[in-house]
Motif scaffolding. Structure first.
Motif, PDB file in Angstrom:
ATOM      1  N   MET A  17      66.789 -25.911  32.283  1.00 53.80           N
ATOM      2  CA  MET A  17      67.286 -24.591  31.158  1.00 53.80           C
ATOM      3  C   MET A  17      68.196 -25.197  31.161  1.00 53.80           C
ATOM      4  SD  MET A  17      65.721 -21.590  30.276  1.00 53.80           S
ATOM      5  CE  MET A  17      66.604 -20.559  29.223  1.00 53.80           C
ATOM      6  N   MET A  18      69.271 -24.758  29.849  1.00 50.24           N
ATOM      7  CA  MET A  18      71.013 -25.293  29.884  1.00 50.24           C
ATOM      8  C   MET A  18      71.614 -24.059  30.563  1.00 50.24           C
ATOM      9  SD  MET A  18      72.580 -26.778  26.889  1.00 50.24           S
ATOM     10  CE  MET A  18      73.382 -26.153  25.937  1.00 50.24           C
ATOM     11  N   GLU A  19      72.687 -24.176  31.495  1.00 49.61           N
ATOM     12  CA  GLU A  19      73.543 -23.463  31.844  1.00 49.61           C
ATOM     13  C   GLU A  19      74.462 -22.741  30.818  1.00 49.61           C
ATOM     14  OE1 GLU A  19      74.879 -23.323  35.644  1.00 49.61           O
ATOM     15  OE2 GLU A  19      72.412 -23.544  36.442  1.00 49.61           O
ATOM     16  N   ILE A  20      74.806 -21.839  30.725  1.00 50.88           N
ATOM     17  CA  ILE A  20      75.651 -21.368  30.086  1.00 50.88           C
ATOM     18  C   ILE A  20      77.287 -20.611  30.699  1.00 50.88           C
ATOM     19  CG2 ILE A  20      76.984 -19.680  28.229  1.00 50.88           C
ATOM     20  CD1 ILE A  20      73.711 -18.678  27.893  1.00 50.88           C
ATOM     21  N   THR A  21      78.403 -21.326  30.364  1.00 49.30           N
ATOM     22  CA  THR A  21      79.747 -21.197  31.150  1.00 49.30           C
ATOM     23  C   THR A  21      80.282 -19.896  30.759  1.00 49.30           C
ATOM     24  OG1 THR A  21      80.670 -22.478  29.426  1.00 49.30           O
ATOM     25  CG2 THR A  21      79.993 -24.223  30.844  1.00 49.30           C
ATOM     26  N   GLU A  22      81.271 -19.502  31.685  1.00 46.68           N
ATOM     27  CA  GLU A  22      81.780 -17.944  31.162  1.00 46.68           C
ATOM     28  C   GLU A  22      82.373 -18.116  30.065  1.00 46.68           C
ATOM     29  OE1 GLU A  22      82.104 -15.188  33.013  1.00 46.68           O
ATOM     30  OE2 GLU A  22      80.373 -16.621  33.996  1.00 46.68           O
ATOM     31  N   LEU A  23      83.542 -20.123  29.269  1.00 48.89           N
ATOM     32  CA  LEU A  23      83.876 -19.773  28.348  1.00 48.89           C
ATOM     33  C   LEU A  23      83.131 -19.653  26.853  1.00 48.89           C
ATOM     34  CD1 LEU A  23      86.170 -20.525  26.080  1.00 48.89           C
ATOM     35  CD2 LEU A  23      85.949 -23.043  26.950  1.00 48.89           C
ATOM     36  N   GLN A  24      81.349 -19.738  27.256  1.00 48.66           N
ATOM     37  CA  GLN A  24      80.866 -19.833  26.111  1.00 48.66           C
ATOM     38  C   GLN A  24      80.183 -18.332  25.830  1.00 48.66           C
ATOM     39  OE1 GLN A  24      77.336 -22.774  27.832  1.00 48.66           O
ATOM     40  NE2 GLN A  24      78.621 -24.147  26.067  1.00 48.66           N
ATOM     41  N   ARG A  25      80.199 -18.376  27.129  1.00 49.63           N
ATOM     42  CA  ARG A  25      79.535 -16.574  26.962  1.00 49.63           C
ATOM     43  C   ARG A  25      80.790 -15.388  26.264  1.00 49.63           C
ATOM     44  NH1 ARG A  25      77.316 -14.990  33.124  1.00 49.63           N
ATOM     45  NH2 ARG A  25      75.641 -16.390  33.128  1.00 49.63           N
ATOM     46  N   ILE A  26      81.834 -15.692  26.515  1.00 52.68           N
ATOM     47  CA  ILE A  26      83.018 -14.612  25.506  1.00 52.68           C
ATOM     48  C   ILE A  26      82.637 -15.711  24.099  1.00 52.68           C
ATOM     49  CG2 ILE A  26      85.422 -15.740  25.133  1.00 52.68           C
ATOM     50  CD1 ILE A  26      85.795 -15.911  28.580  1.00 52.68           C
ATOM     51  N   GLY A  27      83.031 -16.848  24.290  1.00 52.33           N
ATOM     52  CA  GLY A  27      82.066 -17.230  22.347  1.00 52.33           C
ATOM     53  C   GLY A  27      81.641 -16.482  21.892  1.00 52.33           C
ATOM     54  N   VAL A  28      80.045 -16.066  22.750  1.00 57.72           N
ATOM     55  CA  VAL A  28      78.893 -15.849  22.058  1.00 57.72           C
ATOM     56  C   VAL A  28      79.713 -14.111  21.248  1.00 57.72           C
ATOM     57  CG1 VAL A  28      76.906 -14.219  22.855  1.00 57.72           C
ATOM     58  CG2 VAL A  28      77.227 -16.495  23.343  1.00 57.72           C
ATOM     59  N   GLY A  29      80.199 -13.020  23.057  1.00 54.48           N
ATOM     60  CA  GLY A  29      80.967 -11.901  22.558  1.00 54.48           C
ATOM     61  C   GLY A  29      81.977 -12.115  21.265  1.00 54.48           C
ATOM     62  N   LEU A  30      83.198 -13.391  20.353  1.00 56.30           N
ATOM     63  CA  LEU A  30      84.153 -13.377  20.235  1.00 56.30           C
ATOM     64  C   LEU A  30      83.002 -13.759  18.797  1.00 56.30           C
ATOM     65  CD1 LEU A  30      86.655 -15.802  21.167  1.00 56.30           C
ATOM     66  CD2 LEU A  30      86.449 -13.541  21.016  1.00 56.30           C
ATOM     67  N   VAL A  31      82.065 -14.338  18.777  1.00 55.69           N
ATOM     68  CA  VAL A  31      81.023 -14.329  17.582  1.00 55.69           C
ATOM     69  C   VAL A  31      80.234 -13.215  16.736  1.00 55.69           C
ATOM     70  CG1 VAL A  31      79.181 -15.638  16.693  1.00 55.69           C
ATOM     71  CG2 VAL A  31      81.004 -16.944  17.489  1.00 55.69           C
ATOM     72  N   GLY A  32      80.278 -12.611  18.651  1.00 51.78           N
ATOM     73  CA  GLY A  32      79.512 -11.033  17.194  1.00 51.78           C
ATOM     74  C   GLY A  32      80.064 -10.137  17.066  1.00 51.78           C
ATOM     75  N   PHE A  33      81.284 -10.075  17.332  1.00 47.93           N
ATOM     76  CA  PHE A  33      82.800  -9.355  17.208  1.00 47.93           C
ATOM     77  C   PHE A  33      83.162  -9.568  15.691  1.00 47.93           C
ATOM     78  CE2 PHE A  33      83.534  -7.657  21.835  1.00 47.93           C
ATOM     79  CZ  PHE A  33      83.458  -6.036  21.225  1.00 47.93           C
ATOM     80  N   GLY A  34      83.432 -10.868  14.864  1.00 46.88           N
ATOM     81  CA  GLY A  34      83.299 -11.791  14.169  1.00 46.88           C
ATOM     82  C   GLY A  34      82.403 -10.739  13.123  1.00 46.88           C
ATOM     83  N   VAL A  35      81.622 -11.101  13.232  1.00 46.88           N
ATOM     84  CA  VAL A  35      80.079 -10.495  12.441  1.00 46.88           C
ATOM     85  C   VAL A  35      80.291  -8.958  12.290  1.00 46.88           C
ATOM     86  CG1 VAL A  35      77.727 -10.409  12.006  1.00 46.88           C
ATOM     87  CG2 VAL A  35      78.812 -12.898  13.168  1.00 46.88           C
ATOM     88  N   PHE A  36      80.540  -8.266  13.511  1.00 44.88           N
ATOM     89  CA  PHE A  36      80.462  -6.697  12.928  1.00 44.88           C
ATOM     90  C   PHE A  36      82.080  -6.942  12.477  1.00 44.88           C
ATOM     91  CE2 PHE A  36      82.629  -2.978  14.617  1.00 44.88           C
ATOM     92  CZ  PHE A  36      82.245  -2.601  14.542  1.00 44.88           C
ATOM     93  N   PHE A  37      82.930  -7.063  13.188  1.00 48.06           N
ATOM     94  CA  PHE A  37      84.517  -6.521  12.086  1.00 48.06           C
ATOM     95  C   PHE A  37      83.820  -7.167  10.893  1.00 48.06           C
ATOM     96  CE2 PHE A  37      86.483  -6.601  15.402  1.00 48.06           C
ATOM     97  CZ  PHE A  37      86.940  -5.133  15.684  1.00 48.06           C
TER      98      PHE A  37
END
Length: 132
Positions: free
Chosen positions: A1-21
């Protein structure tokens, strides 16, 4: 299984907020500020997830230059306060950029029916004959 770094988690949040906006900007009759903010969040989140070098490598491949030019041109048009034209250009560019990914995404969505809880839910929703 691939580890997800903190920066990637922040990136997922940014993409999610971007799609929301982006969706919220479309719902509010092409509000150019929300659309521009959504585009900026989406691109920065994508760069945080896969890295800046791989993001540039993805967008500026020779076979994807047409889609990239329409996508980034649409973002520029939105920033210049022409949201309808910008979204049309951006949508065309997005389809050109990610058309190889669509079969994978649709295959994944089709496999969700095989999850036991969801399959029971879909069967229950499909069996209702009520109009309301």
């Amino acid at each position: 299984m691939m580890e997800i770094t903190e920066l990637q988690r922040i990136g997922v949040g940014l993409v999610g907020f971007g799609v929301f906006f982006l969706l919220f900007g479309v719902l509010l009759y092409m509000d150019s500020v929300l659309l521009a903010f959504g585009n900026i969040l989406f691109l920065s989140g994508l760069a945080a997830i896969i890295g800046v070098r791989r993001t540039f490598g993805f967008f500026f491949q020779r076979e994807r230059l047409k889609g990239t030019s329409f996508f980034l041109g649409g973002i520029a048009i939105i920033l210049l306060r022409w949201p309808v034209l910008g979204m049309l250009l951006e949508t065309y560019g997005f389809i050109n950029l990610f058309r190889n990914f669509f079969p994978i995404a649709f295959g994944f969505l089709g496999s969700l029916v095989n999850i036991p809880f969801l399959s029971k839910l879909f069967q229950k929703l499909g069996d209702t004959s009520s109009i309301v």
